[in-house]
Design an enzyme around this catalytic site. Sequence first.
Site, PDB file in Angstrom:
ATOM      1  N   GLU A   8      -5.177  -1.087  -9.346  1.00  0.00           N
ATOM      2  CA  GLU A   8      -4.425  -0.061  -9.626  1.00  0.00           C
ATOM      3  C   GLU A   8      -2.702  -0.440  -9.419  1.00  0.00           C
ATOM      4  O   GLU A   8      -2.476  -1.146  -9.374  1.00  0.00           O
ATOM      5  CB  GLU A   8      -3.859   1.092  -8.108  1.00  0.00           C
ATOM      6  CG  GLU A   8      -5.424   1.959  -7.480  1.00  0.00           C
ATOM      7  CD  GLU A   8      -4.994   2.931  -6.925  1.00  0.00           C
ATOM      8  OE1 GLU A   8      -4.919   3.654  -6.432  1.00  0.00           O
ATOM      9  OE2 GLU A   8      -5.068   2.507  -5.424  1.00  0.00           O
ATOM     10  N   ASN A  39      -5.651   7.057  -2.545  1.00  0.00           N
ATOM     11  CA  ASN A  39      -4.827   7.153  -1.038  1.00  0.00           C
ATOM     12  C   ASN A  39      -4.907   8.920  -1.335  1.00  0.00           C
ATOM     13  O   ASN A  39      -4.781   9.212  -0.613  1.00  0.00           O
ATOM     14  CB  ASN A  39      -3.970   6.313  -0.350  1.00  0.00           C
ATOM     15  CG  ASN A  39      -4.733   4.637   0.164  1.00  0.00           C
ATOM     16  OD1 ASN A  39      -5.910   5.546   1.009  1.00  0.00           O
ATOM     17  ND2 ASN A  39      -3.965   3.952   0.479  1.00  0.00           N
ATOM     18  N   SER A  96       0.887  -0.969   0.033  1.00  0.00           N
ATOM     19  CA  SER A  96       0.086  -0.050   0.011  1.00  0.00           C
ATOM     20  C   SER A  96       0.963   1.500   0.366  1.00  0.00           C
ATOM     21  O   SER A  96       0.028   2.682  -1.006  1.00  0.00           O
ATOM     22  CB  SER A  96      -0.868   0.344   1.265  1.00  0.00           C
ATOM     23  OG  SER A  96      -1.924  -1.059   0.960  1.00  0.00           O
ATOM     24  N   HIS A 112      -2.096  -3.141  -7.006  1.00  0.00           N
ATOM     25  CA  HIS A 112      -2.674  -3.373  -5.227  1.00  0.00           C
ATOM     26  C   HIS A 112      -4.214  -2.806  -5.455  1.00  0.00           C
ATOM     27  O   HIS A 112      -5.212  -1.956  -6.893  1.00  0.00           O
ATOM     28  CB  HIS A 112      -2.303  -1.284  -5.030  1.00  0.00           C
ATOM     29  CG  HIS A 112      -2.641  -0.916  -3.263  1.00  0.00           C
ATOM     30  ND1 HIS A 112      -3.634   0.276  -4.279  1.00  0.00           N
ATOM     31  CD2 HIS A 112      -2.191  -1.675  -2.647  1.00  0.00           C
ATOM     32  CE1 HIS A 112      -4.142   0.455  -2.941  1.00  0.00           C
ATOM     33  NE2 HIS A 112      -3.152  -0.689  -1.525  1.00  0.00           N
TER      34      HIS A 112
HETATM   35  P1  NAD Z   1      -1.482  -9.689   6.882  1.00  0.00           P
HETATM   36  O1  NAD Z   1      -1.092  -9.147   8.132  1.00  0.00           O
HETATM   37  O2  NAD Z   1      -2.970  -9.507   7.592  1.00  0.00           O
HETATM   38  O3  NAD Z   1      -1.417 -10.840   6.107  1.00  0.00           O
HETATM   39  C1  NAD Z   1      -0.073 -10.920   6.113  1.00  0.00           C
HETATM   40  C2  NAD Z   1       0.731 -12.215   5.903  1.00  0.00           C
HETATM   41  O4  NAD Z   1       1.490 -12.754   5.602  1.00  0.00           O
HETATM   42  C3  NAD Z   1       0.194 -13.308   6.796  1.00  0.00           C
HETATM   43  O5  NAD Z   1      -0.680 -14.582   6.592  1.00  0.00           O
HETATM   44  C4  NAD Z   1       1.606 -13.964   7.667  1.00  0.00           C
HETATM   45  O6  NAD Z   1       1.813 -15.043   7.649  1.00  0.00           O
HETATM   46  C5  NAD Z   1       2.044 -13.902   5.395  1.00  0.00           C
HETATM   47  N1  NAD Z   1       3.414 -13.624   5.888  1.00  0.00           N
HETATM   48  C6  NAD Z   1       4.742 -13.209   7.235  1.00  0.00           C
HETATM   49  N2  NAD Z   1       5.913 -13.383   6.857  1.00  0.00           N
HETATM   50  C7  NAD Z   1       6.046 -13.394   5.435  1.00  0.00           C
HETATM   51  C8  NAD Z   1       6.927 -14.096   4.335  1.00  0.00           C
HETATM   52  N3  NAD Z   1       8.099 -14.074   4.899  1.00  0.00           N
HETATM   53  N4  NAD Z   1       6.402 -14.378   3.761  1.00  0.00           N
HETATM   54  C9  NAD Z   1       5.341 -15.017   3.428  1.00  0.00           C
HETATM   55  N5  NAD Z   1       4.234 -14.576   3.858  1.00  0.00           N
HETATM   56  C10 NAD Z   1       4.281 -13.973   5.081  1.00  0.00           C
HETATM   57  O7  NAD Z   1      -1.609  -8.632   6.234  1.00  0.00           O
HETATM   58  P2  NAD Z   1      -2.306  -7.955   4.970  1.00  0.00           P
HETATM   59  O8  NAD Z   1      -3.122  -6.654   5.699  1.00  0.00           O
HETATM   60  O9  NAD Z   1      -3.045  -8.719   4.185  1.00  0.00           O
HETATM   61  O10 NAD Z   1      -1.329  -7.199   4.461  1.00  0.00           O
HETATM   62  C11 NAD Z   1      -0.499  -7.559   3.323  1.00  0.00           C
HETATM   63  C12 NAD Z   1       0.007  -6.469   2.249  1.00  0.00           C
HETATM   64  O11 NAD Z   1      -1.180  -6.355   1.587  1.00  0.00           O
HETATM   65  C13 NAD Z   1       0.929  -5.270   3.041  1.00  0.00           C
HETATM   66  O12 NAD Z   1       1.714  -4.966   2.184  1.00  0.00           O
HETATM   67  C14 NAD Z   1      -0.438  -4.121   3.192  1.00  0.00           C
HETATM   68  O13 NAD Z   1       0.548  -2.547   2.595  1.00  0.00           O
HETATM   69  C15 NAD Z   1      -0.959  -4.018   1.381  1.00  0.00           C
HETATM   70  N6  NAD Z   1      -2.398  -3.962   2.023  1.00  0.00           N
HETATM   71  C16 NAD Z   1      -3.664  -3.789   2.507  1.00  0.00           C
HETATM   72  C17 NAD Z   1      -4.886  -3.658   2.902  1.00  0.00           C
HETATM   73  C18 NAD Z   1      -5.357  -3.840   3.667  1.00  0.00           C
HETATM   74  O14 NAD Z   1      -6.610  -3.011   3.927  1.00  0.00           O
HETATM   75  N7  NAD Z   1      -4.838  -4.026   4.818  1.00  0.00           N
HETATM   76  C19 NAD Z   1      -5.353  -3.233   0.871  1.00  0.00           C
HETATM   77  C20 NAD Z   1      -4.449  -3.370  -0.149  1.00  0.00           C
HETATM   78  C21 NAD Z   1      -2.682  -3.492   0.358  1.00  0.00           C
END
Ligand code: NAD
Length: 288
Positions: free
Chosen positions: A157, A196, A124, A145
């Site tokens: 995106e 954003n 993000s 994204h």
């Molecule tokens: P999250 O914490 O819910 O999930 C992360 C996952 O990654 C977990 O299941 C964890 O076990 C796993 N993980 C940890 N280390 C790892 C590794 N070395 N290799 C593989 N997996 C690993 O996080 P999220 O909210 O899903 O966010 C993940 C990404 O998506 C981030 O870059 C975030 O910026 C992006 N994102 C999040 C949102 C949101 O609304 N939550 C929206 C758009 C983008």
Amino acid sequence: MTIDIRKVTVLGTGVLGSQIAFQTAYSGFDVTAYDINDEALTAAKGRFDGLAAAYRADKMPGAADGKGEKTAAAIALSSDLAQAVHDADLIIEAIPEVLSLKQDTYEKLAKLAPERTIFASNSSTLLPSAMKDFTGRPDRFLALHFANLVWKYNTAEVMGTPETDPKVYQAVVDFASAIGMVPIEIHKEKAGYVLNSLLVPWLNSGMALVAGGYADPEAVDKTWMIGTGAPNGPFRALDVIGLTTPYNILANSEDPNGQALAKWLKSNYIDKGKLGVATGEGFYKYGA
Ligand code: NAD
């Protein structure tokens, strides 16, 4: 050479990774979901079952006939990185938002994935330029994204670096359409992408009006809704997002006005446990 994307591996099965894997599999692609250990994969299974129920509740095409449950069962799960990526056409990375972790992961992928594999980051806030040199293939790397609740809020995106091959970029735009997203093409790198870049200043301007004593949250929201026809104002939106993420963005900003807003948000809301819809109260009260 045309770029054919059929096999997709999603790294990270948390909030976003599970949704991306599920939506991609629901759209007919061959999907492997990778996470770090069996515990995380068990949680992923639960998330996929939850998504099957959500697609049914939201009346997604085919969901009433069990397509979601079939999708959940069809996603291959793996905690072995080499095995998960060995035949991927596209890897979508959705691991925690920690630059060093992402860089290490791309360094590993560079060695484990076939040369043809495209890497896409769902980050993000990090720019793809900060990761490209770790991928071993900067021409086949870009950001893709998604928004939370990908099946409903279906923007994707697409943002490359100056080194991203235009054919790879186009293949990822086409892939986004193929999984039911509306691709948003971003011509050069921009923190915050489009969504954003618009949303954060809007939320901050609303908070500045209330923190400055000019108007109450209800009045700000009412003005925006009546004056523009929008269904929500910034304070209702803040409650839905949850106040912690906007607080972190403000607290980390170099702008003194942002820092002042962070303090205001913390002492008036966060320290009182008012974090938004999830805790039953934020700027508004929810539930019973
Ligand atoms: P999250 O914490 O819910 O999930 C992360 C996952 O990654 C977990 O299941 C964890 O076990 C796993 N993980 C940890 N280390 C790892 C590794 N070395 N290799 C593989 N997996 C690993 O996080 P999220 O909210 O899903 O966010 C993940 C990404 O998506 C981030 O870059 C975030 O910026 C992006 N994102 C999040 C949102 C949101 O609304 N939550 C929206 C758009 C983008």
